[in-house]
Motif scaffolding. Structure first.
Motif, PDB file in Angstrom:
ATOM      1  N   ASP A 134       0.852  -1.193   0.000  1.00 12.44           N
ATOM      2  CA  ASP A 134       0.000   0.000   0.000  1.00 12.44           C
ATOM      3  C   ASP A 134       0.880   1.232   0.000  1.00 12.44           C
ATOM      4  O   ASP A 134       1.422   1.625   1.033  1.00 12.44           O
ATOM      5  CB  ASP A 134      -0.923  -0.017   1.222  1.00 12.44           C
ATOM      6  CG  ASP A 134      -1.917   1.138   1.209  1.00 12.44           C
ATOM      7  OD1 ASP A 134      -2.086   1.756   0.145  1.00 12.44           O
ATOM      8  OD2 ASP A 134      -2.508   1.428   2.264  1.00 12.44           O
ATOM      9  N   LYS A 135       1.061   1.832  -1.159  1.00 11.86           N
ATOM     10  CA  LYS A 135       1.923   3.005  -1.268  1.00 11.86           C
ATOM     11  C   LYS A 135       1.267   4.062  -2.145  1.00 11.86           C
ATOM     12  O   LYS A 135       0.488   3.749  -3.042  1.00 11.86           O
ATOM     13  CB  LYS A 135       3.293   2.630  -1.828  1.00 11.86           C
ATOM     14  CG  LYS A 135       3.271   1.760  -3.070  1.00 11.86           C
ATOM     15  CD  LYS A 135       4.684   1.405  -3.509  1.00 11.86           C
ATOM     16  CE  LYS A 135       4.667   0.353  -4.615  1.00 11.86           C
ATOM     17  NZ  LYS A 135       4.713  -1.018  -4.061  1.00 11.86           N
ATOM     18  N   LYS A 136       1.578   5.320  -1.852  1.00 11.19           N
ATOM     19  CA  LYS A 136       1.036   6.435  -2.627  1.00 11.19           C
ATOM     20  C   LYS A 136       2.157   7.028  -3.480  1.00 11.19           C
ATOM     21  O   LYS A 136       3.255   7.284  -2.989  1.00 11.19           O
ATOM     22  CB  LYS A 136       0.453   7.495  -1.695  1.00 11.19           C
ATOM     23  CG  LYS A 136      -0.745   7.013  -0.898  1.00 11.19           C
ATOM     24  CD  LYS A 136      -1.286   8.113   0.005  1.00 11.19           C
ATOM     25  CE  LYS A 136      -2.494   7.632   0.803  1.00 11.19           C
ATOM     26  NZ  LYS A 136      -3.018   8.689   1.705  1.00 11.19           N
ATOM     27  N   PHE A 137       1.844   7.237  -4.747  1.00  7.52           N
ATOM     28  CA  PHE A 137       2.819   7.757  -5.701  1.00  7.52           C
ATOM     29  C   PHE A 137       2.468   9.203  -6.044  1.00  7.52           C
ATOM     30  O   PHE A 137       1.296   9.554  -6.195  1.00  7.52           O
ATOM     31  CB  PHE A 137       2.804   6.900  -6.967  1.00  7.52           C
ATOM     32  CG  PHE A 137       3.688   7.406  -8.074  1.00  7.52           C
ATOM     33  CD1 PHE A 137       5.068   7.289  -8.002  1.00  7.52           C
ATOM     34  CD2 PHE A 137       3.135   8.009  -9.201  1.00  7.52           C
ATOM     35  CE1 PHE A 137       5.875   7.757  -9.022  1.00  7.52           C
ATOM     36  CE2 PHE A 137       3.934   8.468 -10.233  1.00  7.52           C
ATOM     37  CZ  PHE A 137       5.308   8.352 -10.147  1.00  7.52           C
ATOM     38  N   ALA A 138       3.495  10.046  -6.142  1.00  8.80           N
ATOM     39  CA  ALA A 138       3.277  11.452  -6.489  1.00  8.80           C
ATOM     40  C   ALA A 138       4.449  11.962  -7.304  1.00  8.80           C
ATOM     41  O   ALA A 138       5.572  11.446  -7.218  1.00  8.80           O
ATOM     42  CB  ALA A 138       3.088  12.301  -5.235  1.00  8.80           C
ATOM     43  N   THR A 139       4.187  12.966  -8.122  1.00  6.83           N
ATOM     44  CA  THR A 139       5.247  13.622  -8.893  1.00  6.83           C
ATOM     45  C   THR A 139       5.310  15.077  -8.482  1.00  6.83           C
ATOM     46  O   THR A 139       4.303  15.669  -8.061  1.00  6.83           O
ATOM     47  CB  THR A 139       4.990  13.516 -10.402  1.00  6.83           C
ATOM     48  OG1 THR A 139       3.733  14.148 -10.712  1.00  6.83           O
ATOM     49  CG2 THR A 139       4.944  12.059 -10.848  1.00  6.83           C
ATOM     50  N   GLY A 140       6.504  15.654  -8.581  1.00  9.56           N
ATOM     51  CA  GLY A 140       6.676  17.051  -8.217  1.00  9.56           C
ATOM     52  C   GLY A 140       7.562  17.754  -9.214  1.00  9.56           C
ATOM     53  O   GLY A 140       7.670  17.342 -10.372  1.00  9.56           O
ATOM     54  N   ASP A 141       8.207  18.796  -8.785  1.00  9.96           N
ATOM     55  CA  ASP A 141       9.081  19.578  -9.641  1.00  9.96           C
ATOM     56  C   ASP A 141      10.398  18.833  -9.838  1.00  9.96           C
ATOM     57  O   ASP A 141      11.348  19.002  -9.075  1.00  9.96           O
ATOM     58  CB  ASP A 141       9.333  20.946  -9.010  1.00  9.96           C
ATOM     59  CG  ASP A 141      10.158  21.853  -9.921  1.00  9.96           C
ATOM     60  OD1 ASP A 141      10.318  21.532 -11.115  1.00  9.96           O
ATOM     61  OD2 ASP A 141      10.643  22.891  -9.426  1.00  9.96           O
ATOM     62  N   GLY A 142      10.444  17.975 -10.845  1.00  8.45           N
ATOM     63  CA  GLY A 142      11.652  17.211 -11.127  1.00  8.45           C
ATOM     64  C   GLY A 142      11.852  16.031 -10.206  1.00  8.45           C
ATOM     65  O   GLY A 142      12.942  15.469 -10.148  1.00  8.45           O
ATOM     66  N   THR A 143      10.798  15.617  -9.481  1.00 10.44           N
ATOM     67  CA  THR A 143      10.920  14.503  -8.534  1.00 10.44           C
ATOM     68  C   THR A 143       9.741  13.550  -8.641  1.00 10.44           C
ATOM     69  O   THR A 143       8.677  13.894  -9.165  1.00 10.44           O
ATOM     70  CB  THR A 143      10.994  15.005  -7.074  1.00 10.44           C
ATOM     71  OG1 THR A 143       9.748  15.629  -6.730  1.00 10.44           O
ATOM     72  CG2 THR A 143      12.139  15.974  -6.887  1.00 10.44           C
ATOM     73  N   VAL A 144       9.958  12.349  -8.118  1.00  9.90           N
ATOM     74  CA  VAL A 144       8.873  11.394  -7.879  1.00  9.90           C
ATOM     75  C   VAL A 144       8.994  10.970  -6.422  1.00  9.90           C
ATOM     76  O   VAL A 144      10.094  10.982  -5.853  1.00  9.90           O
ATOM     77  CB  VAL A 144       8.963  10.165  -8.808  1.00  9.90           C
ATOM     78  CG1 VAL A 144       8.788  10.570 -10.258  1.00  9.90           C
ATOM     79  CG2 VAL A 144      10.276   9.413  -8.616  1.00  9.90           C
ATOM     80  N   SER A 145       7.876  10.605  -5.811  1.00  8.98           N
ATOM     81  CA  SER A 145       7.942  10.213  -4.402  1.00  8.98           C
ATOM     82  C   SER A 145       6.956   9.089  -4.113  1.00  8.98           C
ATOM     83  O   SER A 145       5.928   8.942  -4.785  1.00  8.98           O
ATOM     84  CB  SER A 145       7.642  11.403  -3.486  1.00  8.98           C
ATOM     85  OG  SER A 145       6.297  11.826  -3.624  1.00  8.98           O
ATOM     86  N   LEU A 164      12.710  10.963  -4.882  1.00  8.08           N
ATOM     87  CA  LEU A 164      13.817  10.701  -5.799  1.00  8.08           C
ATOM     88  C   LEU A 164      13.764  11.686  -6.966  1.00  8.08           C
ATOM     89  O   LEU A 164      12.700  12.200  -7.314  1.00  8.08           O
ATOM     90  CB  LEU A 164      13.717   9.274  -6.360  1.00  8.08           C
ATOM     91  CG  LEU A 164      13.475   8.139  -5.375  1.00  8.08           C
ATOM     92  CD1 LEU A 164      13.138   6.854  -6.125  1.00  8.08           C
ATOM     93  CD2 LEU A 164      14.707   7.930  -4.489  1.00  8.08           C
ATOM     94  N   LYS A 165      14.919  11.938  -7.578  1.00  8.57           N
ATOM     95  CA  LYS A 165      14.931  12.714  -8.811  1.00  8.57           C
ATOM     96  C   LYS A 165      14.220  11.909  -9.892  1.00  8.57           C
ATOM     97  O   LYS A 165      14.365  10.692  -9.959  1.00  8.57           O
ATOM     98  CB  LYS A 165      16.368  13.018  -9.243  1.00  8.57           C
ATOM     99  CG  LYS A 165      17.107  14.007  -8.364  1.00  8.57           C
ATOM    100  CD  LYS A 165      18.479  14.313  -8.926  1.00  8.57           C
ATOM    101  CE  LYS A 165      19.222  15.323  -8.060  1.00  8.57           C
ATOM    102  NZ  LYS A 165      20.582  15.622  -8.603  1.00  8.57           N
TER     103      LYS A 165
END
Length: 332
Positions: A134-145, A164-165
């Motif tokens: 059970d994990k949540k994935f997200a993207t940001g400014d030049g990153t993934v988390s 992570l980058k």
């Protein structure tokens, strides 16, 4: 026949959105990339800053990590690169917790990297991401988390978030968050490189011992100059009895529902072999726990050239809270 201007504009807009969609990353793609990356990861070196927020205070630590497949690592912890106070080393003989200042080490066996080392170790954090159901994935400014439930369960920490980058997946931050998503521990990476070649003896306790500042003279047993360091937190009902002091140590005994004893000393330099112990992370200071749950157990750790031991029948979480409250505390 020329197209109306609005049709041309609409075509360009649709094309732009299509290109953006093609360039975006989704969880399935990233997980596949991380699986390939992990299987090909042979070695790395990282430098980071750990920020610990606890007991109404904030502490910062310098962390330098070396890793060589399949399971060798060296984690150096200190106030800065020139002041390393704790080193965790893993080699074929087991895991060692070393105090370069005291020229002393503990040796034991266990799976610390899998249970707690994922805060410091990039490859262990990747394993956590890949294994989490059970994990949540997200993207940001030049990153993934990825955000995951903290395991093993912890009364203070609810979630672990790994950022992570998005290009190469180098680590940016590993954070431990409470139930309100406030950071308790944050490891921010300053540098990271793979394909590093280490010396043959890089992952030995002897090499870790050599990390003590050359200007520092060994502390002799009997030099009790650190004062009495009392915990800022104790369980409800615990009461400090009269402290007992000798030339080389301080004994603090607490009465209450679960009595416990704390010993503080400047020990003589020696190697201690504790094969049945396990590492307990005090967030920046590793401790070694021996004994069985429900029985009298002992937790030992080093801090600022002093060796501490806490013995009692308390729950692990309570022992950790008492020990953590003694860090960054001046002696009286």
């Amino acid at each position: 026949m020329r197209k109306p201007w609005y049709l041309v504009f609409l075509s360009i807009l649709i094309l732009s959105l299509t290109l953006v969609g093609c360039g975006s990353q989704n969880q399935e793609t990233v997980l596949k990339d991380l699986t390939d990356l992990k299987s090909n990861l042979k070695s790395y070196e990282s430098k980071a800053t750990m920020t610990v927020t606890a007991n109404n205070s904030q502490q910062k630590y310098y962390i330098e990590t070396w890793y060589q497949a399949p399971h060798y690592y060296r984690i150096a912890l200190g106030n800065d690169p020139s002041s390393i106070t704790q080193v965790i080393v893993r080699n074929d003989d087991g895991i060692f917790v070393v105090s370069p200042q005291l020229k002393k080490s503990f040796r034991f066996k266990g799976d610390w990297a899998e249970n707690q080392g994922h805060v410091y170790l990039y490859h262990a954090a990747l394993d956590r991401i890949l294994a989490a159901q059970d994990k949540k994935f997200a993207t940001g400014d030049g990153t993934v988390s990825f955000s995951m439930k903290m395991e093993p369960e912890n009364p203070l920490v609810s979630t672990q978030r790994v950022t992570l980058k998005d290009n190469g997946y180098e680590p940016q931050q590993i954070a431990l968050l409470d139930k309100d998503d406030k950071s308790i521990v944050s490891v921010d990476f300053n540098s990271f490189k793979t394909g590093v070649e280490f010396k043959k003896d890089a992952f030995t306790p002897e090499s870790a011992m050599a990390m003590a500042p050359t200007a520092t003279k060994p502390v002799l047993a009997g030099a009790k100059d650190f004062g009495v360091i009392e915990p800022r937190y104790v369980p409800d009902g615990a009461k400090l009895l009269e402290p007992q002091e000798t030339q080389s140590s301080v004994l603090l005994r607490y009465s209450g529902k679960d009595p416990f004893t704390i010993i503080e000393q400047r020990p003589a330099a020696k190697d201690s072999n504790l094969r049945t112990g396990e590492i307990v992370d005090l967030w920046g200071t590793p401790a070694v726990m021996t004994g069985n749950e429900g029985e009298a157990r002992t937790m030992q750790w080093f801090h600022d050239g002093v060796e501490f031991s806490l013995t009692g029948k308390m729950e692990t979480d309570e022992m950790v809270r008492v020990a953590q409250s003694m860090l960054k505390t001046d002696g009286k």
